[in-house]
Design a protein around this motif. Structure first.
Motif, PDB file in Angstrom:
ATOM      1  N   UNK A   1      -0.493  61.823 -60.195  1.00 35.46           N
ATOM      2  CA  UNK A   1      -0.426  61.514 -58.774  1.00 35.46           C
ATOM      3  C   UNK A   1      -0.414  60.012 -58.544  1.00 35.46           C
ATOM      4  N   UNK A   2       0.029  59.628 -57.359  1.00 36.97           N
ATOM      5  CA  UNK A   2       0.007  58.243 -56.933  1.00 36.97           C
ATOM      6  C   UNK A   2       0.711  57.302 -57.891  1.00 36.97           C
ATOM      7  N   UNK A   3       0.140  56.128 -58.066  1.00 33.13           N
ATOM      8  CA  UNK A   3       0.760  55.116 -58.918  1.00 33.13           C
ATOM      9  C   UNK A   3       0.852  55.589 -60.365  1.00 33.13           C
ATOM     10  N   UNK A   4      -0.098  56.418 -60.773  1.00 35.05           N
ATOM     11  CA  UNK A   4      -0.073  56.939 -62.135  1.00 35.05           C
ATOM     12  C   UNK A   4       1.138  57.798 -62.397  1.00 35.05           C
ATOM     13  N   UNK A   5       1.586  58.507 -61.357  1.00 35.52           N
ATOM     14  CA  UNK A   5       2.760  59.357 -61.525  1.00 35.52           C
ATOM     15  C   UNK A   5       4.025  58.511 -61.609  1.00 35.52           C
TER      16      UNK A   5
ATOM     17  N   UNK B   1      10.541  67.700 -61.383  1.00 31.92           N
ATOM     18  CA  UNK B   1       9.972  66.357 -61.234  1.00 31.92           C
ATOM     19  C   UNK B   1       8.451  66.384 -61.272  1.00 31.92           C
ATOM     20  N   UNK B   2       7.857  67.285 -60.484  1.00 29.39           N
ATOM     21  CA  UNK B   2       6.402  67.295 -60.339  1.00 29.39           C
ATOM     22  C   UNK B   2       5.697  68.074 -61.437  1.00 29.39           C
ATOM     23  N   UNK B   3       6.325  69.141 -61.920  1.00 33.94           N
ATOM     24  CA  UNK B   3       5.658  70.018 -62.882  1.00 33.94           C
ATOM     25  C   UNK B   3       6.020  69.700 -64.327  1.00 33.94           C
ATOM     26  N   UNK B   4       7.317  69.420 -64.568  1.00 34.45           N
ATOM     27  CA  UNK B   4       7.765  69.179 -65.931  1.00 34.45           C
ATOM     28  C   UNK B   4       7.892  67.691 -66.250  1.00 34.45           C
ATOM     29  N   UNK B   5       7.731  66.846 -65.230  1.00 34.61           N
ATOM     30  CA  UNK B   5       7.814  65.409 -65.462  1.00 34.61           C
ATOM     31  C   UNK B   5       9.221  64.883 -65.613  1.00 34.61           C
TER      32      UNK B   5
ATOM     33  N   UNK C   1       9.928  65.584 -51.260  1.00 37.12           N
ATOM     34  CA  UNK C   1       9.080  64.440 -51.602  1.00 37.12           C
ATOM     35  C   UNK C   1       8.465  63.839 -50.341  1.00 37.12           C
ATOM     36  N   UNK C   2       9.271  63.728 -49.295  1.00 42.44           N
ATOM     37  CA  UNK C   2       8.775  63.152 -48.043  1.00 42.44           C
ATOM     38  C   UNK C   2       7.708  64.044 -47.428  1.00 42.44           C
TER      39      UNK C   2
END
Length: 855
Positions: A215-219, A311-315, A341-342
């Motif tokens: 999440x956030x900057x880490x993502x 994007x969110x689950x598999x990177x 995303x928005x």
């Protein structure tokens, strides 16, 4: 680099500084420079002022107007904003390049930008001038370097070429040739640029305290790393693990200027290595998932929602999804992807906004226009030094400003001369306060503001904005407060006490973690990465790669408890920053900018003055010493107890401990002792009684708030009980099997023919049935066996035969026997098992037995 001015200078000076720096300090040819300014539109006026200033340096044909897309900066739909001016450089020269400015060409590039933050965009779209105007300056370091080194691209400078050489050495790929677009066959040079740029980004970001996460900057960092690894492996033929090998060259190039890179080189390498290895597994899984989703897609469009899932689950970066879709002749629904995303962004933003708006549904934050208003109306920052005083009412505090909320006054700024109970949630700025404003991970104080006429405001939230402490809450019925009134600050010290206990024990936990985990064999260090301190718990995030053992956690918990029992004094002292930094055992948050002078908090039987007198004394390494502006206990014994409730990893190289102190810790310890007693008593039970007790205790333990160490220990005991139950069941099955099979074998001598058909009600236990069939098949001599066994609701029919009976088909035998009552099951020729669901079984069982005899 960036430079900012908050009211010290504005357009004239900013433009003069830029021109002087570029033409005099760096020696750029003025004839190659072009300036742009905002030309105005329906919602915002033309920046004529900037144009007129530029005409002092450049001819009119090189001072160019552009629209809002290029020359007007806004942080959002509302808020501070303003026009900007840019300086562009023509690499070729001796020509009119005015039409090439902002044309996205490599020969005419932007190298300088000044944003003039002079307006506030209102909710109706109008602009209102800010009371204090600001400058935000940016210069393109790499672009300027390419100009000064007379090369055509940023990537041809000495900033990148050593990185490219290292990449080639590691991957064995063909050397970098600077190709772009269609000329870059196989995207080799693109891969060089991506890998080099991204390893720099990751090293600097991780050294600054960010780590790849979900999440956030880490993502963002996780995506950056995965994009680089994908390019390296697919386009440069690199082996997994190549990326982490680039850390040393980044440290070599930039470590002298940015020493944090050199200090944390091993940590950087470890984090990047873990992420790179993880992506090697994710990449393979993601490719399979993409192929599956692509097969299910309708038409030639890959769903934006599916792209978001990858994007969110598999990177998977969306550009990778686009590339794979293109190879299939498909396109990605980018609009749908960005909409999703928005949607998530808005949910996150609204959650933060809701927190800041409080229970009244107002926006109670003080932005730049509000703090500027206070400064321009001669309101000075709040004196909050009394927040360190305990158990006293601070009397005679003067109301300096009253706040209704952003946009809720006639001028839109939000301040009023008086407020009443009818205004709902309001904010009060005082000349001094004893309330602690939320900061440094510690929650704000609550309490009451009291007027001489007994008017009260229940303080729910306290925030500091630019040094102005805003007390937010609701007035009592019929009450009214005006600017200039005198109020008394009455803090809820009963609530503050557990907050202070949790904060002081956070300091002790930080110290004990370092003392317990770090040794001569360890190359790691424990650095604070975040904290939360409220009246219910403390939560501490810290850098540590790998799991922490149970023994270590037990040591950590017991050591903190021991330090509470030792009743160690807690001191605070405001010291010059330079002197305070010399303390040998000082624990400070990396990247944090501390004030000068700074407040030092020590948990040691020595005053801070004595520590400062001999800052390098090895004695101080035995105690916690930190920079801190929070509220604390006077002595560790006031914390009463400490209970570590949970320990977990929350991101690569980041772990989190949650704990409680005081009465909550005492209660947690008591609950643990009580539960341990129940576990001990359960161990005296046997068989099914033990099994049912273990199930109940396991469920209770899941939600039980007790020591994490105790919880894991008791879970191990219960696991041992479960193994004991399993062993008991095996023994029961073996004993019952032997009994049943003996009975059946006793029937064999008196059996006429080659079949034994009987009933033995040992229950509808599948394991038992299979055990009986296996045992009989080994021990039986001449007869095939069919047995019915039932209990409430269903009965089983099983059949088996000795291996010598080659012609027997047990599956057919049982199937035909239960055909009339709807039995279901399966098997082979030598064994079969069917089940019949029935409440009234007697007649059905007799029918099955009769049918079996006739088959």
């Amino acid at each position: 680099f960036f430079g900012r001015s908050f009211g010290d200078y504005f357009k004239k000076e900013a433009i003069e500084f830029a021109w002087s720096c570029l033409t005099e300090e760096f020696g750029l040819d003025p004839e190659r420079l072009y300036a742009t300014y905002f030309g105005g539109d329906q919602s915002s006026p033309c920046d004529d002022e900037a144009r007129e200033i530029w005409l002092r340096f450049l001819p009119a044909e090189r001072v160019l107007p552009f629209d809002a897309k290029d020359n007007f900066w806004e942080m959002g739909a509302t808020g501070p904003c303003g026009p900007c001016t840019e300086i562009h450089y023509d690499r070729i020269g001796n020509r009119d390049a005015s039409k090439l400015v902002n044309a996205d060409l490599p020969d005419v590039i932007e190298i300088w930008n000044n944003v003039f933050i002079q307006y506030n965009r209102e909710s109706d779209g109008s602009l209102r001038s800010l009371p204090a105007q600001h400058i935000d300056t940016g210069m393109g370091f790499e672009r300027l370097t390419s100009i000064l080194q007379n090369v055509d691209s940023n990537y041809d400078t000495d900033i990148f070429m050593p990185l490219f050489a290292k990449i080639q050495s590691i991957t064995g790929a063909e050397g970098y040739t600077g190709r772009v677009g269609d000329a870059d066959v196989g995207f080799k040079d693109t891969a060089y640029r991506v890998v080099a740029d991204h390893i720099r980004t990751l090293c600097f970001a991780i050294a600054d305290g960010a780590v790849p996460s979900n999440d956030g900057r880490g993502y963002v960092l996780r995506r950056v790393l995965r994009r680089a690894v994908r390019y390296g492996r697919q386009n440069l033929g690199a082996e997994l693990g190549f990326f982490q090998q680039l850390v040393p060259i980044v440290v070599e190039l930039f470590g002298v200027t940015y020493k944090e890179l050199k200090d944390q080189e091993e940590f950087l390498t470890r984090i990047i290595a873990e992420e790179e290895t993880s992506f090697g597994q994710t990449l393979d899984k993601g490719l399979l998932k993409f192929n599956d989703l692509a097969e299910k897609s309708e038409g030639k469009v890959f769903s934006g929602i599916d792209a978001h899932f990858l994007y969110t689950t598999m990177g998977f970066p969306v550009d990778l999804t686009e590339l794979m879709a293109e190879e299939r002749g498909m396109t990605v629904d980018k609009a749908g992807f960005h909409a999703k995303m928005q949607e998530e962004f808005e949910l996150s933003k609204e959650a933060h906004k809701a927190k800041m708006m409080g229970s009244g549904g107002k926006d109670m934050t003080l932005e730049a226009e509000q703090t500027s208003y206070l400064i321009n109306t001669s309101v000075t920052p709040t004196d909050d030094a009394p927040k360190y005083v305990w158990n006293q009412i601070l009397e005679g505090c003067t109301v300096k400003a009253l706040y209704l909320g952003r946009g809720l006054s006639a001028d839109g700024i939000g301040f009023a001369e008086s407020v009443s109970a009818d205004d709902g949630v309001v904010g009060v700025v005082l000349d001094q306060t004893s309330f602690y404003a939320e900061a440094g991970g510690q929650v704000n104080d609550t309490g009451t503001l009291i007027a001489p006429n007994d008017t009260t405001l229940d303080v729910e939230n306290v925030q500091s904005f630019g040094g102005f402490v805003l007390h937010t809450g609701r007035l009592s019925a019929g009450a009214k407060i005006s600017v200039g009134d005198k109020l008394n600050c009455s803090v809820n010290y009963t609530r503050r006490q557990p907050i202070a206990a949790n904060h002081t024990m956070t300091h002790e936990l930080n110290f004990v973690l370092q003392d317990t985990l770090v040794n001569e064999q360890s190359s790691q260090s424990v650095d604070q990465k975040g904290s939360l301190v409220d009246d219910l718990k403390l939560r501490f995030d810290f850098s540590w790669s790998g799991a922490i053992s149970r023994d270590q956690l037990a040591t950590i918990e017991s050591t903190v408890r021991d330090r509470i029992q030792k009743a160690i004094p807690v001191y605070s002292y405001v010291a010059p920053l330079k002197n305070a930094k010399e303390i040998s055992s000082l624990r400070a948050v990396f990247g944090e900018v501390y004030p000068d002078p700074v407040r030092v908090v020590s948990i040691a039987p020595h005053s801070i003055e004595s520590i400062l007198a001999n800052p390098q004394d090895a004695t101080w390494k035995e105690y916690s010493i930190e920079f801190c502006g929070g509220t604390h206990l006077n002595n560790t014994s006031e914390a009463k107890d400490f209970c570590l409730l949970n320990e977990e990893g929350i991101a690569k190289g980041i772990r989190r401990i949650t704990a409680v102190t005081g009465n909550l810790a005492i209660e947690a310890t008591k609950r643990g002792d009580q539960f341990a007693k129940k576990v001990t008593e359960a161990g005296e039970k046997q068989g099914l009684h033990l099994e049912s007790e273990v199930k109940l205790l396991n469920e209770e333990l899941k939600s039980l708030s007790i020591s994490y160490v105790t919880k894991n220990s008791l879970a191990d005991v219960l696991t041992g009980y479960s193994k004991k139950v399993v062993q008991w069941k095996k023994q029961q099955v073996t004993a019952m099997t032997n009994k049943i099979v003996k009975h059946l074998l006793d029937l064999e001598p008196s059996t006429t023919g080659d079949k034994i058909i009987t009933r033995f009600d040992f229950g509808a236990d599948g394991k038992m049935a299979k055990s009986v069939m296996t045992s009989y098949a080994k021990k039986g001599k001449k007869a095939a066996l069919l047995v019915t066994a039932g209990n409430q609701g269903k009965f089983m029919v099983l059949a088996c035969c000795p291996k010598s009976m080659k012609s027997m088909d047990c599956k057919t035998w049982v199937s035909q026997s239960v055909e009339s009552c709807g039995g279901k099951g399966g098997g082979k020729k030598d064994s079969a098992l069917f089940t019949v669901l029935a409440q009234d079984q007697e007649e059905l069982i007799q029918g099955v037995l009769e049918k079996a005899r006739s088959v």
